[in-house]
Design a protein around this motif. Structure first.
Motif, PDB file in Angstrom:
ATOM      1  N   PRO A  17       0.836  -1.196   0.000  1.00 25.43           N
ATOM      2  CA  PRO A  17       0.000   0.000   0.000  1.00 25.43           C
ATOM      3  C   PRO A  17       0.872   1.248   0.000  1.00 25.43           C
ATOM      4  O   PRO A  17       2.033   1.212   0.407  1.00 25.43           O
ATOM      5  N   VAL A  18       0.310   2.338  -0.453  1.00 23.16           N
ATOM      6  CA  VAL A  18       1.041   3.594  -0.579  1.00 23.16           C
ATOM      7  C   VAL A  18       0.483   4.611   0.413  1.00 23.16           C
ATOM      8  O   VAL A  18      -0.738   4.769   0.544  1.00 23.16           O
ATOM      9  N   ALA A  19       1.372   5.308   1.110  1.00 27.72           N
ATOM     10  CA  ALA A  19       0.989   6.401   2.000  1.00 27.72           C
ATOM     11  C   ALA A  19       1.581   7.699   1.475  1.00 27.72           C
ATOM     12  O   ALA A  19       2.794   7.796   1.286  1.00 27.72           O
ATOM     13  N   LEU A  20       0.732   8.667   1.223  1.00 25.69           N
ATOM     14  CA  LEU A  20       1.158  10.002   0.820  1.00 25.69           C
ATOM     15  C   LEU A  20       1.182  10.886   2.059  1.00 25.69           C
ATOM     16  O   LEU A  20       0.202  10.928   2.814  1.00 25.69           O
ATOM     17  N   ILE A  21       2.278  11.603   2.271  1.00 24.84           N
ATOM     18  CA  ILE A  21       2.417  12.441   3.461  1.00 24.84           C
ATOM     19  C   ILE A  21       2.920  13.817   3.036  1.00 24.84           C
ATOM     20  O   ILE A  21       4.029  13.937   2.501  1.00 24.84           O
ATOM     21  N   THR A  22       2.115  14.844   3.251  1.00 25.38           N
ATOM     22  CA  THR A  22       2.590  16.199   3.009  1.00 25.38           C
ATOM     23  C   THR A  22       3.324  16.679   4.257  1.00 25.38           C
ATOM     24  O   THR A  22       3.026  16.256   5.376  1.00 25.38           O
ATOM     25  N   GLY A  23       4.297  17.550   4.051  1.00 24.39           N
ATOM     26  CA  GLY A  23       5.146  17.910   5.176  1.00 24.39           C
ATOM     27  C   GLY A  23       5.887  16.694   5.678  1.00 24.39           C
ATOM     28  O   GLY A  23       6.184  16.563   6.874  1.00 24.39           O
ATOM     29  N   GLY A  24       6.230  15.794   4.749  1.00 24.54           N
ATOM     30  CA  GLY A  24       6.812  14.506   5.133  1.00 24.54           C
ATOM     31  C   GLY A  24       8.312  14.502   5.306  1.00 24.54           C
ATOM     32  O   GLY A  24       8.895  13.446   5.551  1.00 24.54           O
ATOM     33  N   SER A  25       8.944  15.676   5.204  1.00 25.64           N
ATOM     34  CA  SER A  25      10.406  15.707   5.271  1.00 25.64           C
ATOM     35  C   SER A  25      10.941  15.977   6.661  1.00 25.64           C
ATOM     36  O   SER A  25      12.154  15.872   6.887  1.00 25.64           O
ATOM     37  N   SER A  26      10.073  16.326   7.616  1.00 26.08           N
ATOM     38  CA  SER A  26      10.563  16.614   8.965  1.00 26.08           C
ATOM     39  C   SER A  26       9.432  16.456   9.972  1.00 26.08           C
ATOM     40  O   SER A  26       8.262  16.319   9.605  1.00 26.08           O
ATOM     41  N   GLY A  27       9.798  16.467  11.245  1.00 30.81           N
ATOM     42  CA  GLY A  27       8.807  16.485  12.310  1.00 30.81           C
ATOM     43  C   GLY A  27       7.880  15.295  12.328  1.00 30.81           C
ATOM     44  O   GLY A  27       8.277  14.143  12.106  1.00 30.81           O
ATOM     45  N   ILE A  28       6.600  15.559  12.601  1.00 33.53           N
ATOM     46  CA  ILE A  28       5.604  14.503  12.712  1.00 33.53           C
ATOM     47  C   ILE A  28       5.469  13.745  11.396  1.00 33.53           C
ATOM     48  O   ILE A  28       5.342  12.518  11.375  1.00 33.53           O
ATOM     49  N   GLY A  29       5.495  14.459  10.272  1.00 36.61           N
ATOM     50  CA  GLY A  29       5.358  13.806   8.978  1.00 36.61           C
ATOM     51  C   GLY A  29       6.466  12.809   8.713  1.00 36.61           C
ATOM     52  O   GLY A  29       6.219  11.693   8.241  1.00 36.61           O
ATOM     53  N   ARG A  30       7.682  13.202   9.013  1.00 39.63           N
ATOM     54  CA  ARG A  30       8.824  12.306   8.811  1.00 39.63           C
ATOM     55  C   ARG A  30       8.724  11.089   9.734  1.00 39.63           C
ATOM     56  O   ARG A  30       9.011   9.958   9.320  1.00 39.63           O
ATOM     57  N   ALA A  31       8.322  11.308  10.980  1.00 42.36           N
ATOM     58  CA  ALA A  31       8.175  10.200  11.925  1.00 42.36           C
ATOM     59  C   ALA A  31       7.074   9.245  11.474  1.00 42.36           C
ATOM     60  O   ALA A  31       7.206   8.012  11.590  1.00 42.36           O
ATOM     61  N   MET A  32       5.971   9.778  10.957  1.00 42.73           N
ATOM     62  CA  MET A  32       4.905   8.914  10.445  1.00 42.73           C
ATOM     63  C   MET A  32       5.387   8.124   9.239  1.00 42.73           C
ATOM     64  O   MET A  32       5.060   6.946   9.081  1.00 42.73           O
ATOM     65  N   ALA A  33       6.171   8.762   8.382  1.00 42.83           N
ATOM     66  CA  ALA A  33       6.686   8.075   7.194  1.00 42.83           C
ATOM     67  C   ALA A  33       7.552   6.888   7.580  1.00 42.83           C
ATOM     68  O   ALA A  33       7.404   5.786   7.030  1.00 42.83           O
ATOM     69  N   LEU A  34       8.441   7.095   8.519  1.00 42.26           N
ATOM     70  CA  LEU A  34       9.330   6.006   8.945  1.00 42.26           C
ATOM     71  C   LEU A  34       8.533   4.860   9.557  1.00 42.26           C
ATOM     72  O   LEU A  34       8.788   3.682   9.276  1.00 42.26           O
ATOM     73  N   SER A  35       7.544   5.201  10.371  1.00 45.84           N
ATOM     74  CA  SER A  35       6.727   4.165  10.999  1.00 45.84           C
ATOM     75  C   SER A  35       5.901   3.407   9.964  1.00 45.84           C
ATOM     76  O   SER A  35       5.832   2.172   9.992  1.00 45.84           O
ATOM     77  N   LEU A  36       5.288   4.111   9.038  1.00 47.69           N
ATOM     78  CA  LEU A  36       4.455   3.447   8.034  1.00 47.69           C
ATOM     79  C   LEU A  36       5.283   2.592   7.087  1.00 47.69           C
ATOM     80  O   LEU A  36       4.844   1.524   6.659  1.00 47.69           O
ATOM     81  N   ALA A  37       6.502   3.048   6.767  1.00 49.38           N
ATOM     82  CA  ALA A  37       7.384   2.216   5.938  1.00 49.38           C
ATOM     83  C   ALA A  37       7.658   0.888   6.637  1.00 49.38           C
ATOM     84  O   ALA A  37       7.655  -0.182   6.014  1.00 49.38           O
ATOM     85  N   GLY A  38       7.876   0.950   7.943  1.00 52.30           N
ATOM     86  CA  GLY A  38       8.104  -0.272   8.708  1.00 52.30           C
ATOM     87  C   GLY A  38       6.891  -1.164   8.782  1.00 52.30           C
ATOM     88  O   GLY A  38       7.003  -2.376   9.016  1.00 52.30           O
ATOM     89  N   LYS A  39       5.703  -0.597   8.567  1.00 49.28           N
ATOM     90  CA  LYS A  39       4.468  -1.378   8.588  1.00 49.28           C
ATOM     91  C   LYS A  39       4.105  -1.938   7.218  1.00 49.28           C
ATOM     92  O   LYS A  39       3.040  -2.542   7.056  1.00 49.28           O
ATOM     93  N   GLY A  40       4.955  -1.701   6.226  1.00 48.15           N
ATOM     94  CA  GLY A  40       4.711  -2.302   4.922  1.00 48.15           C
ATOM     95  C   GLY A  40       4.260  -1.369   3.832  1.00 48.15           C
ATOM     96  O   GLY A  40       3.809  -1.817   2.773  1.00 48.15           O
ATOM     97  N   PHE A  41       4.360  -0.059   4.064  1.00 48.84           N
ATOM     98  CA  PHE A  41       3.925   0.908   3.069  1.00 48.84           C
ATOM     99  C   PHE A  41       5.071   1.358   2.173  1.00 48.84           C
ATOM    100  O   PHE A  41       6.213   1.493   2.615  1.00 48.84           O
ATOM    101  N   ASP A  42       4.752   1.635   0.906  1.00 51.34           N
ATOM    102  CA  ASP A  42       5.574   2.507   0.086  1.00 51.34           C
ATOM    103  C   ASP A  42       5.165   3.935   0.409  1.00 51.34           C
ATOM    104  O   ASP A  42       4.036   4.179   0.878  1.00 51.34           O
ATOM    105  N   LEU A  43       6.062   4.873   0.161  1.00 50.56           N
ATOM    106  CA  LEU A  43       5.831   6.246   0.605  1.00 50.56           C
ATOM    107  C   LEU A  43       5.884   7.246  -0.540  1.00 50.56           C
ATOM    108  O   LEU A  43       6.680   7.109  -1.469  1.00 50.56           O
ATOM    109  N   ALA A  44       5.059   8.267  -0.419  1.00 48.95           N
ATOM    110  CA  ALA A  44       5.123   9.434  -1.292  1.00 48.95           C
ATOM    111  C   ALA A  44       5.229  10.650  -0.383  1.00 48.95           C
ATOM    112  O   ALA A  44       4.277  10.979   0.336  1.00 48.95           O
ATOM    113  N   LEU A  45       6.386  11.285  -0.351  1.00 49.08           N
ATOM    114  CA  LEU A  45       6.640  12.405   0.539  1.00 49.08           C
ATOM    115  C   LEU A  45       6.603  13.705  -0.256  1.00 49.08           C
ATOM    116  O   LEU A  45       7.258  13.830  -1.295  1.00 49.08           O
ATOM    117  N   VAL A  46       5.837  14.663   0.234  1.00 51.86           N
ATOM    118  CA  VAL A  46       5.685  15.946  -0.443  1.00 51.86           C
ATOM    119  C   VAL A  46       6.084  17.055   0.514  1.00 51.86           C
ATOM    120  O   VAL A  46       5.636  17.090   1.665  1.00 51.86           O
TER     121      VAL A  46
END
Length: 279
Positions: A17-46
């Motif tokens: 599955p794919v997770a799109l995260i805006t503001g994904g380069s730092s802070g809460i967005g970055r932390a969510m991205a790392l966690s979701l990647a570990g849960k099996g997601f591909d990521l789209a960071l904006v």
């Protein structure tokens, strides 16, 4: 692992599955991205910052090598840029199963002193940025069988806070949008989660504190400082459970469940605090 995080639904081109995260380069967005990647997601960071995006991609790729990570440098406050980012991500990875509207900025100040541009900038980034991405993505997400939308709001969306004349309206607006989408998109199997993070140890909070009036600092104190990873964990858990509201910490929980009843007392208290900090 991915199925547990998303339920039955659309998978990306690589079977994740794919997770799109805006503001994904730092802070809460970055932390969510790392966690979701570990849960099996591909990521789209904006994000607007190309350098931070690449740093986030490098960090997450090292931690979760199997995750595909697409990055898009875009200002989601611009409707065309947001639409192009969503279209490019969908073409590259597939329709996102999760969309996290996290891009935000806070620049506090007293209303009589703050330029109009500060008001417009915060409304453009915080509310319109979320609206543009949700509006661009919702039809494809509905056609693909549903998904989850997460809106990262603020305690400033509960009641008027001294010094947040430019910031609070943008978060009130986001809250209103999430409330509507919760009921409108439910029959298309798109769940909505609205997050109210406490003060979180992020670069954004550091920047916010640079312009925060003394009275605002006193009014917003007391909730403690949370690590971004812990806030991200709380938001993801709530979204996985299909909860609409997530408000980590006692202070946010009290506001989430009792802000209407507490508002009169909070207004009186704020007035006293503001008088004590009057220049």
């Amino acid at each position: 692992m991915a199925a547990a995080a998303t339920g039955a639904g659309l998978l990306g081109a690589a079977g994740r599955p794919v997770a799109l995260i805006t503001g994904g380069s730092s802070g809460i967005g970055r932390a969510m991205a790392l966690s979701l990647a570990g849960k099996g997601f591909d990521l789209a960071l904006v994000s607007r910052g190309a350098e931070r995006l690449e740093a986030a991609r490098t960090e997450i790729s090292a931690a979760v090598p199997q995750a595909r990570i697409a990055v898009r440098t875009a200002d989601v406050g611009d409707a065309d840029q947001a639409r192009e980012a969503v279209a490019g991500i969908t073409a590259e990875l597939g329709v996102p199963r999760w969309a996290v509207m996290n891009a935000g900025v806070a620049r506090p100040g007293r209303f009589l002193e703050q330029p109009l541009d500060d008001h417009l900038m915060q409304m453009r980034t915080n509310y319109l940025g979320a609206l543009h991405v949700a509006h661009a993505l919702a039809p494809a997400m509905a056609d693909a069988g549903g998904g989850r939308m997460i809106f990262v709001s603020s305690g400033a969306a509960f009641f008027g806070i001294y010094g947040y004349g430019a910031y609070a309206p943008s978060k009130f607006a986001m809250r209103g949008l999430a409330e509507v989408l919760r009921v409108e998109l439910a029959d298309r199997d798109i769940s909505v989660t609205l997050a109210y993070p406490p003060d979180t140890d992020t670069p954004q909070l550091v920047a916010e504190n640079e312009t925060k009036p003394a009275a605002t600092k006193a009014i917003t104190a007391g909730g403690g400082l949370w690590p971004a990873e812990r806030v991200a964990e709380k938001i993801i858990l709530a979204a996985e459970k299909g909860r609409f509201t997530v408000a980590p910490g006692l202070q946010m929980q009290l506001l989430a469940h009792g802000h209407s009843l507490l508002s009169p007392a909070l207004r009186l208290w704020q007035a006293r605090v503001a008088r004590s900090h009057r220049d």
